[in-house]
Design a protein around this motif. Structure first.
Motif, PDB file in Angstrom:
ATOM      1  N   ALA A   1      48.507  11.043 -22.847  1.00  0.00           N
ATOM      2  CA  ALA A   1      47.166  10.237 -22.433  1.00  0.00           C
ATOM      3  C   ALA A   1      46.088  11.024 -23.442  1.00  0.00           C
ATOM      4  O   ALA A   1      45.210  10.069 -23.878  1.00  0.00           O
ATOM      5  CB  ALA A   1      46.546  11.211 -21.295  1.00  0.00           C
ATOM      6  N   PHE A   2      46.334  12.094 -23.960  1.00  0.00           N
ATOM      7  CA  PHE A   2      45.545  12.474 -25.386  1.00  0.00           C
ATOM      8  C   PHE A   2      45.798  11.403 -26.562  1.00  0.00           C
ATOM      9  O   PHE A   2      44.921  10.964 -27.179  1.00  0.00           O
ATOM     10  CB  PHE A   2      45.895  13.800 -25.820  1.00  0.00           C
ATOM     11  CG  PHE A   2      45.314  14.861 -24.872  1.00  0.00           C
ATOM     12  CD1 PHE A   2      43.982  14.688 -23.971  1.00  0.00           C
ATOM     13  CD2 PHE A   2      45.643  16.051 -24.947  1.00  0.00           C
ATOM     14  CE1 PHE A   2      43.556  15.666 -23.302  1.00  0.00           C
ATOM     15  CE2 PHE A   2      45.378  17.038 -24.206  1.00  0.00           C
ATOM     16  CZ  PHE A   2      44.115  16.872 -23.219  1.00  0.00           C
ATOM     17  N   ILE A   3      47.087  11.009 -26.750  1.00  0.00           N
ATOM     18  CA  ILE A   3      47.431  10.302 -27.822  1.00  0.00           C
ATOM     19  C   ILE A   3      47.047   8.794 -27.632  1.00  0.00           C
ATOM     20  O   ILE A   3      46.502   8.302 -28.448  1.00  0.00           O
ATOM     21  CB  ILE A   3      48.977  10.339 -28.129  1.00  0.00           C
ATOM     22  CG1 ILE A   3      49.412  11.716 -28.614  1.00  0.00           C
ATOM     23  CG2 ILE A   3      49.460   9.361 -28.897  1.00  0.00           C
ATOM     24  CD1 ILE A   3      51.166  11.957 -28.210  1.00  0.00           C
ATOM     25  N   PHE A   4      47.120   8.440 -26.431  1.00  0.00           N
ATOM     26  CA  PHE A   4      46.714   7.076 -26.224  1.00  0.00           C
ATOM     27  C   PHE A   4      45.235   6.991 -25.791  1.00  0.00           C
ATOM     28  O   PHE A   4      44.621   5.813 -25.770  1.00  0.00           O
ATOM     29  CB  PHE A   4      47.516   6.422 -25.119  1.00  0.00           C
ATOM     30  CG  PHE A   4      48.742   6.321 -25.241  1.00  0.00           C
ATOM     31  CD1 PHE A   4      49.378   6.161 -26.684  1.00  0.00           C
ATOM     32  CD2 PHE A   4      49.897   6.506 -24.350  1.00  0.00           C
ATOM     33  CE1 PHE A   4      50.836   5.971 -26.539  1.00  0.00           C
ATOM     34  CE2 PHE A   4      51.388   6.297 -24.598  1.00  0.00           C
ATOM     35  CZ  PHE A   4      51.716   6.147 -25.868  1.00  0.00           C
ATOM     36  N   GLY A   5      44.455   7.959 -25.869  1.00  0.00           N
ATOM     37  CA  GLY A   5      42.897   7.841 -25.894  1.00  0.00           C
ATOM     38  C   GLY A   5      42.642   7.745 -24.134  1.00  0.00           C
ATOM     39  O   GLY A   5      41.523   7.283 -23.924  1.00  0.00           O
ATOM     40  N   LEU A   6      43.387   8.066 -23.405  1.00  0.00           N
ATOM     41  CA  LEU A   6      43.192   7.669 -21.966  1.00  0.00           C
ATOM     42  C   LEU A   6      42.360   9.086 -21.145  1.00  0.00           C
ATOM     43  O   LEU A   6      41.882   9.165 -20.370  1.00  0.00           O
ATOM     44  CB  LEU A   6      44.433   7.379 -21.102  1.00  0.00           C
ATOM     45  CG  LEU A   6      45.163   6.478 -21.564  1.00  0.00           C
ATOM     46  CD1 LEU A   6      46.666   6.376 -20.632  1.00  0.00           C
ATOM     47  CD2 LEU A   6      44.401   5.199 -21.103  1.00  0.00           C
ATOM     48  N   GLU A   7      42.514  10.230 -22.009  1.00  0.00           N
ATOM     49  CA  GLU A   7      42.079  11.378 -21.343  1.00  0.00           C
ATOM     50  C   GLU A   7      41.358  12.033 -22.700  1.00  0.00           C
ATOM     51  O   GLU A   7      41.854  11.918 -23.870  1.00  0.00           O
ATOM     52  CB  GLU A   7      42.766  12.437 -21.112  1.00  0.00           C
ATOM     53  CG  GLU A   7      43.501  12.102 -19.571  1.00  0.00           C
ATOM     54  CD  GLU A   7      42.445  12.431 -18.360  1.00  0.00           C
ATOM     55  OE1 GLU A   7      41.500  13.053 -18.812  1.00  0.00           O
ATOM     56  OE2 GLU A   7      42.990  12.302 -17.447  1.00  0.00           O
ATOM     57  N   THR A   8      40.417  12.640 -22.536  1.00  0.00           N
ATOM     58  CA  THR A   8      39.513  13.328 -23.527  1.00  0.00           C
ATOM     59  C   THR A   8      40.099  14.974 -23.483  1.00  0.00           C
ATOM     60  O   THR A   8      40.124  15.319 -22.257  1.00  0.00           O
ATOM     61  CB  THR A   8      38.099  13.355 -23.822  1.00  0.00           C
ATOM     62  OG1 THR A   8      37.596  13.707 -22.425  1.00  0.00           O
ATOM     63  CG2 THR A   8      37.432  12.269 -23.923  1.00  0.00           C
ATOM     64  N   ILE A   9      40.130  15.464 -24.708  1.00  0.00           N
ATOM     65  CA  ILE A   9      40.672  16.909 -24.590  1.00  0.00           C
ATOM     66  C   ILE A   9      39.857  17.830 -24.075  1.00  0.00           C
ATOM     67  O   ILE A   9      38.414  17.729 -24.820  1.00  0.00           O
ATOM     68  CB  ILE A   9      41.206  17.445 -26.095  1.00  0.00           C
ATOM     69  CG1 ILE A   9      42.118  16.573 -26.546  1.00  0.00           C
ATOM     70  CG2 ILE A   9      41.389  18.760 -26.178  1.00  0.00           C
ATOM     71  CD1 ILE A   9      42.924  16.717 -28.045  1.00  0.00           C
ATOM     72  N   ARG A  10      40.156  18.557 -23.085  1.00  0.00           N
ATOM     73  CA  ARG A  10      39.050  19.442 -22.418  1.00  0.00           C
ATOM     74  C   ARG A  10      39.723  20.825 -22.232  1.00  0.00           C
ATOM     75  O   ARG A  10      41.037  21.015 -22.254  1.00  0.00           O
ATOM     76  CB  ARG A  10      38.631  19.135 -21.017  1.00  0.00           C
ATOM     77  CG  ARG A  10      38.058  17.699 -21.147  1.00  0.00           C
ATOM     78  CD  ARG A  10      37.273  17.205 -19.614  1.00  0.00           C
ATOM     79  NE  ARG A  10      38.357  17.393 -18.836  1.00  0.00           N
ATOM     80  CZ  ARG A  10      38.707  16.286 -18.010  1.00  0.00           C
ATOM     81  NH1 ARG A  10      38.197  15.242 -18.349  1.00  0.00           N
ATOM     82  NH2 ARG A  10      39.674  16.400 -17.060  1.00  0.00           N
ATOM     83  N   TRP A  11      38.924  21.853 -22.443  1.00  0.00           N
ATOM     84  CA  TRP A  11      39.765  23.280 -22.306  1.00  0.00           C
ATOM     85  C   TRP A  11      40.354  23.303 -21.077  1.00  0.00           C
ATOM     86  O   TRP A  11      41.467  23.957 -20.995  1.00  0.00           O
ATOM     87  CB  TRP A  11      38.593  24.424 -22.516  1.00  0.00           C
ATOM     88  CG  TRP A  11      38.344  24.428 -23.933  1.00  0.00           C
ATOM     89  CD1 TRP A  11      37.083  24.206 -24.591  1.00  0.00           C
ATOM     90  CD2 TRP A  11      39.141  25.075 -25.076  1.00  0.00           C
ATOM     91  NE1 TRP A  11      37.369  24.432 -26.060  1.00  0.00           N
ATOM     92  CE2 TRP A  11      38.662  24.917 -26.156  1.00  0.00           C
ATOM     93  CE3 TRP A  11      40.578  25.649 -25.014  1.00  0.00           C
ATOM     94  CZ2 TRP A  11      39.040  25.470 -27.336  1.00  0.00           C
ATOM     95  CZ3 TRP A  11      41.072  26.059 -26.248  1.00  0.00           C
ATOM     96  CH2 TRP A  11      40.351  25.971 -27.412  1.00  0.00           C
ATOM     97  N   SER A  12      39.680  23.146 -19.963  1.00  0.00           N
ATOM     98  CA  SER A  12      40.126  23.279 -18.669  1.00  0.00           C
ATOM     99  C   SER A  12      41.631  22.541 -18.248  1.00  0.00           C
ATOM    100  O   SER A  12      42.735  23.076 -17.946  1.00  0.00           O
ATOM    101  CB  SER A  12      39.432  22.727 -17.624  1.00  0.00           C
ATOM    102  OG  SER A  12      39.013  21.542 -17.761  1.00  0.00           O
TER     103      SER A  12
END
Length: 196
Positions: A28-39
């Protein structure tokens, strides 16, 4: 995953498969579906640490079996993330309904699985009593049809859930199933889980 049952206990396989949410998040990070969050990152690191601890303490660890289960978890994470991208139409991508997505995905899945089925199950299947037309062919066909309908309905329900929530939600809820299977494998098959 199924081949890994030849090398590993059910409980250990289910523990390693619980790493699937990590792979969903990575894709999801790679495909841009999620943004990287610490939690999210901390939660995924905790899951990874749990899998590593379970692997370290496994009484009958087999590298090949572990590699097969881990590869299955990575592939499942990638598959569910791609499905989320197609179903939700994130960032201007194609937006599909679950049946439309299944129309395109099912033939590819069948073509990928068919050679493996023929190589691994071909000879035993042809020598099986279920192929004998005089005996159990209709029973076998009925079982295959029932299993196929069940798999189809399961896949459509998974895609509906991914469309309305996310792939991470689907695989995270699947961890509850993995916990239950692990507990049952210890209770029924007396698999050993150590605290080494």
């Amino acid at each position: 995953t199924n081949i890994s049952f030849l090398f590993l206990h059910v409980s250990f396989i289910e523990m390693v498969k619980s790493s699937t949410p990590v792979w969903v998040l990575v894709f999801a990070f790679i495909f841009g579906l999620e943004t990287i969050r610490w939690s999210l990152t901390i939660i995924m690191l905790m899951i990874s640490a749990g899998v590593a601890i379970a692997s370290w303490g496994e009484a009958e660890f087999h590298v090949g079996g572990f590699a097969l289960v881990l590869a299955a978890a990575v592939c499942a994470g990638g598959r569910m993330t791609v499905a989320q991208g197609l179903l939700q139409g994130a960032s201007g991508r194609v937006h599909m309904n679950p049946l439309h997505a299944l129309y395109f995905v099912a033939p590819v899945m069948a073509l990928v699985l068919l050679p493996m089925v023929l190589v691994m199950e071909g000879a035993p299947l042809m020598n099986s009593e279920f192929v004998d037309p005089k005996r159990q062919l209709w029973k076998a066909l009925g079982l295959v049809l029932a299993g196929s309908v069940n798999a189809f309905l399961l896949h459509v329900s998974e895609l509906l859930l991914v469309r309305t929530t996310s792939a991470l939600t689907l695989v995270s809820s699947g961890v509850l199933k993995l916990i239950l299977i692990t507990w049952l494998s210890v209770e029924i098959f007396h698999n050993k889980i150590t605290q080494r």
